[in-house]
Design a protein around this motif. Sequence first.
Motif, PDB file in Angstrom:
ATOM      1  N   LEU A 171      -7.779   4.146 -15.800  1.00  0.00           N
ATOM      2  CA  LEU A 171      -9.242   4.248 -15.831  1.00  0.00           C
ATOM      3  C   LEU A 171      -9.902   3.024 -15.189  1.00  0.00           C
ATOM      4  O   LEU A 171     -10.891   3.148 -14.460  1.00  0.00           O
ATOM      5  N   ILE A 172      -9.342   1.853 -15.435  1.00  0.00           N
ATOM      6  CA  ILE A 172      -9.937   0.629 -14.873  1.00  0.00           C
ATOM      7  C   ILE A 172      -9.767   0.614 -13.356  1.00  0.00           C
ATOM      8  O   ILE A 172     -10.717   0.325 -12.615  1.00  0.00           O
ATOM      9  N   LEU A 173      -8.561   0.949 -12.897  1.00  0.00           N
ATOM     10  CA  LEU A 173      -8.335   0.927 -11.444  1.00  0.00           C
ATOM     11  C   LEU A 173      -9.212   1.961 -10.745  1.00  0.00           C
ATOM     12  O   LEU A 173      -9.728   1.726  -9.658  1.00  0.00           O
ATOM     13  N   LYS A 174      -9.415   3.105 -11.400  1.00  0.00           N
ATOM     14  CA  LYS A 174     -10.222   4.159 -10.780  1.00  0.00           C
ATOM     15  C   LYS A 174     -11.715   3.836 -10.838  1.00  0.00           C
ATOM     16  O   LYS A 174     -12.403   3.854  -9.826  1.00  0.00           O
ATOM     17  N   PHE A 175     -12.219   3.517 -12.014  1.00  0.00           N
ATOM     18  CA  PHE A 175     -13.679   3.422 -12.173  1.00  0.00           C
ATOM     19  C   PHE A 175     -14.243   2.017 -11.940  1.00  0.00           C
ATOM     20  O   PHE A 175     -15.388   1.892 -11.530  1.00  0.00           O
ATOM     21  N   VAL A 176     -13.471   0.999 -12.236  1.00  0.00           N
ATOM     22  CA  VAL A 176     -13.999  -0.364 -12.009  1.00  0.00           C
ATOM     23  C   VAL A 176     -13.641  -0.825 -10.601  1.00  0.00           C
ATOM     24  O   VAL A 176     -14.479  -1.356  -9.884  1.00  0.00           O
ATOM     25  N   GLU A 177     -12.387  -0.587 -10.215  1.00  0.00           N
ATOM     26  CA  GLU A 177     -11.938  -1.065  -8.902  1.00  0.00           C
ATOM     27  C   GLU A 177     -12.205  -0.051  -7.797  1.00  0.00           C
ATOM     28  O   GLU A 177     -12.101  -0.390  -6.616  1.00  0.00           O
ATOM     29  N   GLY A 178     -12.491   1.187  -8.170  1.00  0.00           N
ATOM     30  CA  GLY A 178     -12.806   2.218  -7.174  1.00  0.00           C
ATOM     31  C   GLY A 178     -11.629   2.591  -6.288  1.00  0.00           C
ATOM     32  O   GLY A 178     -11.807   2.935  -5.119  1.00  0.00           O
ATOM     33  N   MET A 179     -10.417   2.546  -6.850  1.00  0.00           N
ATOM     34  CA  MET A 179      -9.225   2.860  -6.040  1.00  0.00           C
ATOM     35  C   MET A 179      -9.000   4.362  -5.935  1.00  0.00           C
ATOM     36  O   MET A 179      -9.359   5.115  -6.850  1.00  0.00           O
ATOM     37  N   SER A 180      -8.354   4.769  -4.848  1.00  0.00           N
ATOM     38  CA  SER A 180      -7.971   6.179  -4.697  1.00  0.00           C
ATOM     39  C   SER A 180      -6.708   6.424  -5.528  1.00  0.00           C
ATOM     40  O   SER A 180      -6.031   5.465  -5.946  1.00  0.00           O
ATOM     41  N   VAL A 216      -9.584  19.632  -9.621  1.00  0.00           N
ATOM     42  CA  VAL A 216     -11.054  19.538  -9.652  1.00  0.00           C
ATOM     43  C   VAL A 216     -11.475  18.211 -10.273  1.00  0.00           C
ATOM     44  O   VAL A 216     -12.350  17.505  -9.745  1.00  0.00           O
ATOM     45  N   LEU A 217     -10.831  17.842 -11.386  1.00  0.00           N
ATOM     46  CA  LEU A 217     -11.196  16.573 -12.044  1.00  0.00           C
ATOM     47  C   LEU A 217     -10.909  15.379 -11.143  1.00  0.00           C
ATOM     48  O   LEU A 217     -11.690  14.420 -11.090  1.00  0.00           O
ATOM     49  N   SER A 218      -9.805  15.465 -10.399  1.00  0.00           N
ATOM     50  CA  SER A 218      -9.444  14.367  -9.502  1.00  0.00           C
ATOM     51  C   SER A 218     -10.478  14.231  -8.377  1.00  0.00           C
ATOM     52  O   SER A 218     -10.936  13.119  -8.069  1.00  0.00           O
ATOM     53  N   ALA A 219     -10.850  15.370  -7.785  1.00  0.00           N
ATOM     54  CA  ALA A 219     -11.849  15.336  -6.701  1.00  0.00           C
ATOM     55  C   ALA A 219     -13.193  14.850  -7.239  1.00  0.00           C
ATOM     56  O   ALA A 219     -13.879  14.039  -6.606  1.00  0.00           O
ATOM     57  N   HIS A 220     -13.553  15.324  -8.420  1.00  0.00           N
ATOM     58  CA  HIS A 220     -14.818  14.906  -9.039  1.00  0.00           C
ATOM     59  C   HIS A 220     -14.833  13.388  -9.255  1.00  0.00           C
ATOM     60  O   HIS A 220     -15.817  12.716  -8.947  1.00  0.00           O
ATOM     61  N   ALA A 221     -13.709  12.845  -9.750  1.00  0.00           N
ATOM     62  CA  ALA A 221     -13.641  11.392 -10.005  1.00  0.00           C
ATOM     63  C   ALA A 221     -13.791  10.605  -8.713  1.00  0.00           C
ATOM     64  O   ALA A 221     -14.484   9.590  -8.673  1.00  0.00           O
ATOM     65  N   ASP A 222     -13.134  11.087  -7.643  1.00  0.00           N
ATOM     66  CA  ASP A 222     -13.236  10.384  -6.358  1.00  0.00           C
ATOM     67  C   ASP A 222     -14.685  10.328  -5.880  1.00  0.00           C
ATOM     68  O   ASP A 222     -15.140   9.303  -5.381  1.00  0.00           O
ATOM     69  N   HIS A 223     -15.395  11.448  -6.026  1.00  0.00           N
ATOM     70  CA  HIS A 223     -16.805  11.469  -5.603  1.00  0.00           C
ATOM     71  C   HIS A 223     -17.683  10.662  -6.553  1.00  0.00           C
ATOM     72  O   HIS A 223     -18.633  10.015  -6.144  1.00  0.00           O
TER      73      HIS A 223
END
Lengths: 182, 138
Positions: free
Chosen positions: A137-146, B23-30
């Motif tokens: 969650l931190i890497l995705k939402f705070v760091e904005g990683m793919s 869908v959740l993965s694509a949503h998170a990326d956007h």
Amino acid sequence: MLADEDALVERAKTDPAAFGVLYESYVNRIYNYIYYRVGNKHDAEDLTARTFHRALDHIENYVNQGAPFSAWLYRIAHNLVANWHRDQSRRKIISLEDIKLRIQRRDGPDEMAELGEEKDQLLVAIRRLPHDRQQLLILKFVEGMSNAEIGQVMSRSEGAIKSLYHRTLLALRETLDAQQLS
Amino acid sequence: MSAKRGMTVEKHRSVSENVIVEVLSAHADHLVGDQVNGEEYLNLFPAYRAELAPLIRIAERIKATLVPVTPAPAFTATLKQDLLAAALQRAEKQRSHPRVSFFRRRGFLLGAAALGSVLSVAGVVAALLWRQRSMARA
């Protein structure tokens, strides 16, 4: 990722100025990662400093294995955070209220008030997740990683990261529903 | 018959789970790029609305909660000074006592091991030849 990062990392093995450039590029990201894993500024600063000192001590042996340099830094930070959590649990079992109070004491009541009740509940629920899910969650939402980048840091496939994200949301929904009922 | 139906349900469930995961993965990326409205995703996949809606809401709450923080400038500046001092000290140490790198050390070890192997094979061959000759003399 920095342009020509490989060359910079090679230079940083012997050139302090090059290491300084790497530090400037990644200090905020590593601090953010650690901050959300430990929940307070004091320990986040301490562990960020230790991460970069350890990186400096071992950069001579760093070999690029296809992942970005940041993946190596995140792994150092992750290991230090894991040790920190082990030490904390040895000292005493920390209740959720203690976590809130510790954040309040160290970061000041204003910052805590800003979080609001709902965010506060969610933060507590996130901190109760297993370490790999918090890390995701931190890497995705705070760091904005793919997902691909997260996969490199966590040594997992992109598909495994997607599934882990789904399971993490399901677990959070369950925890938050239970919180609301109680 | 019921086993067959069970397998169909299982297959269907895994397909729908795959859709939800994607869908959740694509949503998170956007969402990370601030380019998304959760309702748009729900309208695109009406069949999965019941399952997706609460999870998309949680993802949006996470995004609003886990906001990037900035370390204190005094902390980052002091740490940089400490690191540069440590790096300079290390560089000077390396200049005065050049250290053999791990890979060069490994190279030496491999070379020594290979030489040792060659010498031991040569020793065995020499012993066999010597034995053969002494048997022929006898």
